[in-house]
Design a protein around this motif. Structure first.
Motif, PDB file in Angstrom:
ATOM      1  N   GLY A  20      -1.660 -46.069  57.799  1.00 39.14           N
ATOM      2  CA  GLY A  20      -2.810 -45.423  58.413  1.00 39.14           C
ATOM      3  C   GLY A  20      -4.025 -46.312  58.406  1.00 39.14           C
ATOM      4  N   PRO A  21      -5.129 -45.832  58.880  1.00 39.78           N
ATOM      5  CA  PRO A  21      -5.345 -44.466  59.369  1.00 39.78           C
ATOM      6  C   PRO A  21      -4.783 -44.265  60.771  1.00 39.78           C
ATOM      7  CG  PRO A  21      -7.367 -45.714  59.566  1.00 39.78           C
ATOM      8  CD  PRO A  21      -6.354 -46.624  58.922  1.00 39.78           C
ATOM      9  N   LYS A  84      -4.706 -40.647  56.959  1.00 39.89           N
ATOM     10  CA  LYS A  84      -3.942 -41.640  56.200  1.00 39.89           C
ATOM     11  C   LYS A  84      -2.704 -40.948  55.663  1.00 39.89           C
ATOM     12  CE  LYS A  84      -7.738 -44.589  54.774  1.00 39.89           C
ATOM     13  NZ  LYS A  84      -8.493 -45.118  53.642  1.00 39.89           N
ATOM     14  N   VAL A  85      -1.576 -41.609  55.776  1.00 39.79           N
ATOM     15  CA  VAL A  85      -0.309 -41.021  55.360  1.00 39.79           C
ATOM     16  C   VAL A  85       0.228 -41.816  54.173  1.00 39.79           C
ATOM     17  CG1 VAL A  85       2.023 -40.398  56.076  1.00 39.79           C
ATOM     18  CG2 VAL A  85       0.150 -40.327  57.739  1.00 39.79           C
ATOM     19  N   TYR A  86       0.649 -41.089  53.134  1.00 40.82           N
ATOM     20  CA  TYR A  86       1.184 -41.698  51.926  1.00 40.82           C
ATOM     21  C   TYR A  86       2.577 -41.136  51.662  1.00 40.82           C
ATOM     22  CZ  TYR A  86      -3.776 -42.495  50.914  1.00 40.82           C
ATOM     23  OH  TYR A  86      -5.082 -42.863  50.976  1.00 40.82           O
ATOM     24  N   PHE A  87       3.413 -41.951  51.078  1.00 39.23           N
ATOM     25  CA  PHE A  87       4.657 -41.443  50.516  1.00 39.23           C
ATOM     26  C   PHE A  87       4.533 -41.718  49.038  1.00 39.23           C
ATOM     27  CE2 PHE A  87       8.646 -39.689  51.889  1.00 39.23           C
ATOM     28  CZ  PHE A  87       9.353 -39.684  50.706  1.00 39.23           C
ATOM     29  N   LYS A  88       4.377 -40.673  48.258  1.00 38.95           N
ATOM     30  CA  LYS A  88       4.032 -40.804  46.847  1.00 38.95           C
ATOM     31  C   LYS A  88       4.953 -39.926  46.019  1.00 38.95           C
ATOM     32  CE  LYS A  88      -0.026 -40.023  43.972  1.00 38.95           C
ATOM     33  NZ  LYS A  88      -1.412 -39.573  44.006  1.00 38.95           N
ATOM     34  N   ASP A  95      -3.841 -37.505  54.042  1.00 40.88           N
ATOM     35  CA  ASP A  95      -5.252 -37.325  53.707  1.00 40.88           C
ATOM     36  C   ASP A  95      -6.004 -37.196  55.025  1.00 40.88           C
ATOM     37  OD1 ASP A  95      -4.868 -37.344  51.015  1.00 40.88           O
ATOM     38  OD2 ASP A  95      -5.600 -39.372  50.689  1.00 40.88           O
ATOM     39  N   ILE A  96      -6.666 -36.052  55.199  1.00 44.32           N
ATOM     40  CA  ILE A  96      -7.276 -35.699  56.475  1.00 44.32           C
ATOM     41  C   ILE A  96      -8.770 -35.454  56.270  1.00 44.32           C
ATOM     42  CG2 ILE A  96      -7.184 -34.111  58.426  1.00 44.32           C
ATOM     43  CD1 ILE A  96      -4.373 -33.239  57.247  1.00 44.32           C
ATOM     44  N   PRO A  97      -9.631 -36.345  56.792  1.00 44.91           N
ATOM     45  CA  PRO A  97     -11.066 -36.069  56.732  1.00 44.91           C
ATOM     46  C   PRO A  97     -11.391 -34.820  57.562  1.00 44.91           C
ATOM     47  CG  PRO A  97     -10.659 -38.369  57.270  1.00 44.91           C
ATOM     48  CD  PRO A  97      -9.352 -37.650  57.380  1.00 44.91           C
ATOM     49  N   VAL A 125     -12.269 -34.769  52.222  1.00 44.56           N
ATOM     50  CA  VAL A 125     -10.924 -35.199  52.594  1.00 44.56           C
ATOM     51  C   VAL A 125      -9.929 -34.209  52.022  1.00 44.56           C
ATOM     52  CG1 VAL A 125      -9.204 -37.031  52.431  1.00 44.56           C
ATOM     53  CG2 VAL A 125     -11.619 -37.625  52.682  1.00 44.56           C
ATOM     54  N   ALA A 126      -9.227 -33.517  52.918  1.00 46.37           N
ATOM     55  CA  ALA A 126      -8.194 -32.573  52.503  1.00 46.37           C
ATOM     56  C   ALA A 126      -6.869 -33.309  52.416  1.00 46.37           C
ATOM     57  CB  ALA A 126      -8.089 -31.423  53.498  1.00 46.37           C
TER      58      ALA A 126
END
Length: 161
Positions: A20-21, A84-88, A95-97, A125-126
């Motif tokens: 991302g973003p 932004k995309v995470y693989f955690k 994560d979305i503002p 940021v949600a």
């Protein structure tokens, strides 16, 4: 797993992988479509769950008569920024503002006092977490939360405003 899917699943087991973003306008479109249902669901939850709990906890003499006279989130839909995309830890997180300048209308009565909120702004940021597993159904849960507290401003009306 076929070669086509190996890349997609290769991040499983790693602690963090980020992309991302991304500007994903379709997510904003989805939010606009479901907003009326969100408004209805939140209003119902406030009246059937939140209000009775507050009445119970605020049962002292000065707080008797607590009620939501009106609870409308308004028609303004939260605006979403680049995701932004995470693989955690085996789960997908977005994560979305979010910026929401609402035209809400909330009226609360506590005893003889009326408190109103006619506008609120929320920004932060949600995080949207998709819980998944490698079998059907793949997505087993969705959690929406703010990792850090959002900035919230309330604009009051009524006897407090």
């Amino acid at each position: 797993i076929t070669a086509d899917y190996q890349g997609a699943w290769s991040c499983i087991g790693r602690s963090l992988e980020m992309s991302g973003p991304h500007n994903i306008q379709w997510l904003g479109w989805i939010v606009r479509q479901i907003w009326p249902k969100v408004v209805t669901a939140v209003r119902r939850h406030v009246k059937t769950v939140v209000e009775p709990k507050l009445q119970e906890r605020l049962s002292t003499f000065w707080a008797r008569g607590f009620r939501f006279d009106k609870f409308e989130l308004g028609s303004e839909v939260p605006k979403l920024g680049a995701v932004k995309v995470y693989f955690k830890d085996g789960e997908l997180e977005l994560d979305i503002p979010i910026k929401w300048d609402s035209n809400l209308d909330i009226s609360i009565t506590v005893g003889l006092v009326n408190i109103g909120v006619n506008r609120a702004t929320v920004s932060g940021v949600a995080s949207l977490r998709l819980c998944s597993r490698p079998e059907v159904p793949v997505v087993t849960g969705i959690t929406l939360f703010f990792r850090d507290p959002p900035k919230v401003d309330l604009f009051f009306s009524g006897q407090v405003g």
